[in-house]
Design a protein around this motif. Structure first.
Motif, short mmCIF file in Angstrom:
data_model
loop_
_atom_site.label_atom_id
_atom_site.label_comp_id
_atom_site.label_asym_id
_atom_site.label_seq_id
_atom_site.Cartn_x
_atom_site.Cartn_y
_atom_site.Cartn_z
N LYS A 162 -15.42 37.69 -7.23
CA LYS A 162 -15.06 36.77 -6.15
C LYS A 162 -16.33 36.04 -5.70
CE LYS A 162 -13.79 39.94 -3.28
NZ LYS A 162 -13.24 40.55 -2.06
N GLN A 163 -16.15 34.85 -5.18
CA GLN A 163 -17.32 34.07 -4.77
C GLN A 163 -17.03 33.31 -3.48
OE1 GLN A 163 -20.32 34.01 -6.48
NE2 GLN A 163 -21.11 32.91 -4.72
N LYS A 164 -17.96 33.41 -2.51
CA LYS A 164 -17.89 32.60 -1.31
C LYS A 164 -18.52 31.24 -1.59
CE LYS A 164 -18.13 36.30 2.17
NZ LYS A 164 -18.89 36.78 3.36
N TRP A 165 -17.88 30.20 -1.13
CA TRP A 165 -18.38 28.84 -1.27
C TRP A 165 -18.96 28.64 -2.68
CZ3 TRP A 165 -16.74 25.34 1.93
CH2 TRP A 165 -16.33 25.73 3.22
N PRO A 166 -18.08 28.67 -3.68
CA PRO A 166 -18.54 28.61 -5.07
C PRO A 166 -19.00 27.22 -5.50
CG PRO A 166 -16.16 28.52 -4.98
CD PRO A 166 -16.62 28.76 -3.56
N ARG A 167 -19.80 27.18 -6.53
CA ARG A 167 -20.12 25.94 -7.22
C ARG A 167 -18.96 25.63 -8.17
NH1 ARG A 167 -25.46 24.73 -6.39
NH2 ARG A 167 -25.41 23.11 -7.98
N TRP A 168 -18.79 24.35 -8.49
CA TRP A 168 -17.74 23.96 -9.42
C TRP A 168 -18.37 23.27 -10.63
CZ3 TRP A 168 -16.02 18.78 -10.62
CH2 TRP A 168 -14.94 18.76 -11.51
N THR A 169 -17.97 23.72 -11.81
CA THR A 169 -18.44 23.13 -13.06
C THR A 169 -17.24 22.70 -13.89
OG1 THR A 169 -20.36 24.60 -13.06
CG2 THR A 169 -19.83 23.48 -15.12
N PRO A 170 -17.06 21.42 -14.14
CA PRO A 170 -15.91 20.98 -14.95
C PRO A 170 -16.07 21.44 -16.40
CG PRO A 170 -17.40 19.14 -14.54
CD PRO A 170 -17.91 20.29 -13.72
N PRO A 171 -14.97 21.83 -17.05
CA PRO A 171 -15.04 22.20 -18.47
C PRO A 171 -15.51 21.02 -19.32
CG PRO A 171 -12.95 22.87 -17.48
CD PRO A 171 -13.62 21.97 -16.50
N ASP A 172 -16.04 21.34 -20.49
CA ASP A 172 -16.57 20.30 -21.37
C ASP A 172 -15.51 19.27 -21.75
OD1 ASP A 172 -19.04 21.50 -21.29
OD2 ASP A 172 -18.78 22.59 -23.19
N ASP A 173 -14.28 19.74 -22.02
CA ASP A 173 -13.24 18.78 -22.43
C ASP A 173 -12.88 17.84 -21.29
OD1 ASP A 173 -12.05 20.75 -20.90
OD2 ASP A 173 -10.23 20.87 -22.11
N MET A 174 -13.01 18.31 -20.06
CA MET A 174 -12.75 17.44 -18.92
C MET A 174 -13.85 16.39 -18.78
SD MET A 174 -12.11 18.52 -14.97
CE MET A 174 -10.67 19.45 -15.47
N VAL A 175 -15.08 16.79 -19.02
CA VAL A 175 -16.19 15.84 -18.96
C VAL A 175 -16.01 14.77 -20.03
CG1 VAL A 175 -18.68 15.56 -19.21
CG2 VAL A 175 -17.77 17.53 -17.97
N GLU A 176 -15.49 15.16 -21.20
CA GLU A 176 -15.24 14.19 -22.25
C GLU A 176 -14.19 13.17 -21.83
OE1 GLU A 176 -14.22 16.18 -25.84
OE2 GLU A 176 -16.16 17.20 -26.02
N ARG A 177 -13.15 13.65 -21.12
CA ARG A 177 -12.11 12.73 -20.66
C ARG A 177 -12.57 11.88 -19.50
NH1 ARG A 177 -9.06 17.54 -20.76
NH2 ARG A 177 -8.90 17.49 -18.49
N GLN A 178 -13.48 12.41 -18.69
CA GLN A 178 -13.94 11.73 -17.48
C GLN A 178 -15.47 11.76 -17.45
OE1 GLN A 178 -11.58 10.50 -15.48
NE2 GLN A 178 -12.90 9.63 -13.90
N ASP A 207 -17.70 10.30 -15.89
CA ASP A 207 -18.35 10.26 -14.59
C ASP A 207 -18.66 11.65 -14.06
OD1 ASP A 207 -18.36 7.53 -14.57
OD2 ASP A 207 -16.62 7.31 -13.25
N LEU A 208 -17.95 12.67 -14.58
CA LEU A 208 -18.17 14.04 -14.10
C LEU A 208 -19.35 14.71 -14.77
CD1 LEU A 208 -14.49 15.36 -13.93
CD2 LEU A 208 -15.91 14.51 -12.06
N LYS A 209 -20.03 14.00 -15.66
CA LYS A 209 -21.15 14.60 -16.37
C LYS A 209 -22.23 15.09 -15.42
CE LYS A 209 -24.33 13.77 -20.21
NZ LYS A 209 -24.79 12.79 -21.24
N MET A 210 -22.36 14.41 -14.28
CA MET A 210 -23.38 14.82 -13.31
C MET A 210 -23.11 16.22 -12.75
SD MET A 210 -22.35 12.43 -10.03
CE MET A 210 -23.67 13.08 -9.02
N PHE A 211 -21.84 16.70 -12.89
CA PHE A 211 -21.50 18.04 -12.40
C PHE A 211 -21.38 19.05 -13.54
CE2 PHE A 211 -19.25 15.14 -9.30
CZ PHE A 211 -20.20 15.27 -8.31
#
Length: 259
Positions: free
Chosen positions: A163-179, A181-185
């Protein structure tokens, strides 16, 4: 006098990108976020109390009726008013949730619940949009949830590995490929910082199966309107105040069943 509007444009660009991240992120709504999600109420405090069901470090603050008047809502049901009031959590102030605008079935409540699952097990009923935390004596704490759309849903039996309090979010690689602009995350850039606009909200519970990360989470969301709907990219989303409550009740390595 000449004004440099570049800083303003950059700020608006980042804000637009964060909104886009909330809209397309795995575990997030694909529809446009409502501006009310990010509104903070600044009315004077008329009541403060230390909720004995919450850790001493947290403080619940109830605002004047201006919040409810903003949404055309009467002040009623002090239990729900306290549960969904603006809340200070680890130095961040979560906005109050206009609970009267939510179907009351999806508000946190203890219910009768007969199941073969042992107490402490999480059961997600994707058809009804409920999450149950099984309690002794045929009871359960029930929360409303938003779930994944067809094609983005996961079901089965797993375990809450951590479990994590106030987690960081990392988009999956396939999502970055589709979008792009999310590469910065992306993971290489450290992901998105924790915060009120982070797609994972105030808490995240990570679902594993057979020792492997399923990439599905139970997590908070600033988009309270998505609860009770099938709008996310797969994860189980909850009101931030509810996911905090669940986080505090769930022990490590708890079993989870997603129906």
């Amino acid at each position: 006098m000449i004004f440099d509007h570049a800083p303003v444009r950059r700020s608006l660009s980042v804000a637009a990108l964060l909104t886009a991240a909330l809209a397309v992120a795995g575990c997030t709504d694909t529809s446009r976020m409502n501006a009310d999600v990010f509104r903070y109420e600044t009315a004077p405090v008329f009541f403060q109390s230390a909720d004995t069901a919450q850790p001493p470090a947290r403080r619940t603050t109830l605002y004047t009726t201006s919040f409810h008047q903003t949404y055309g809502l009467p002040v009623s049901n002090p239990v729900h008013l306290a549960s969904y009031a603006a809340t200070e959590d680890d130095g961040r102030m979560l906005p109050a949730i206009p609970y009267r605008s939510i179907d009351p079935r999806y508000l946190r409540q203890e219910v009768e619940y007969q199941t073969v699952e042992k107490p402490g097990t999480i059961v997600v009923d994707t058809r009804q949009r409920f999450l149950y935390l099984v309690q002794p004596g045929g009871k359960a704490m029930r929360y409303g949830v938003g779930i994944g759309r067809d094609g983005y849903a996961w079901s089965g039996r797993g375990v809450i590995q951590w479990k994590q309090k106030w987690p960081r979010w990392t988009p999956p690689d396939d999502m970055v490929e589709r979008q792009p602009d999310l590469k910065m995350f992306a993971a290489a850039n450290g992901g998105m910082n924790p915060g009120l606009n982070n797609p994972l909200g105030a808490r995240a519970l990570y679902i594993f199966k057979d020792g492997k990360d399923t990439l599905y989470r139970i997590h908070g969301t600033p988009d309270w309107k998505s609860v009770g709907k099938a709008t996310s990219s797969g994860c189980v989303r909850m009101l931030n105040q509810d996911v905090i409550d669940l986080f505090e009740r769930v022990s490590g390595k708890s079993q989870i069943v997603v129906l």
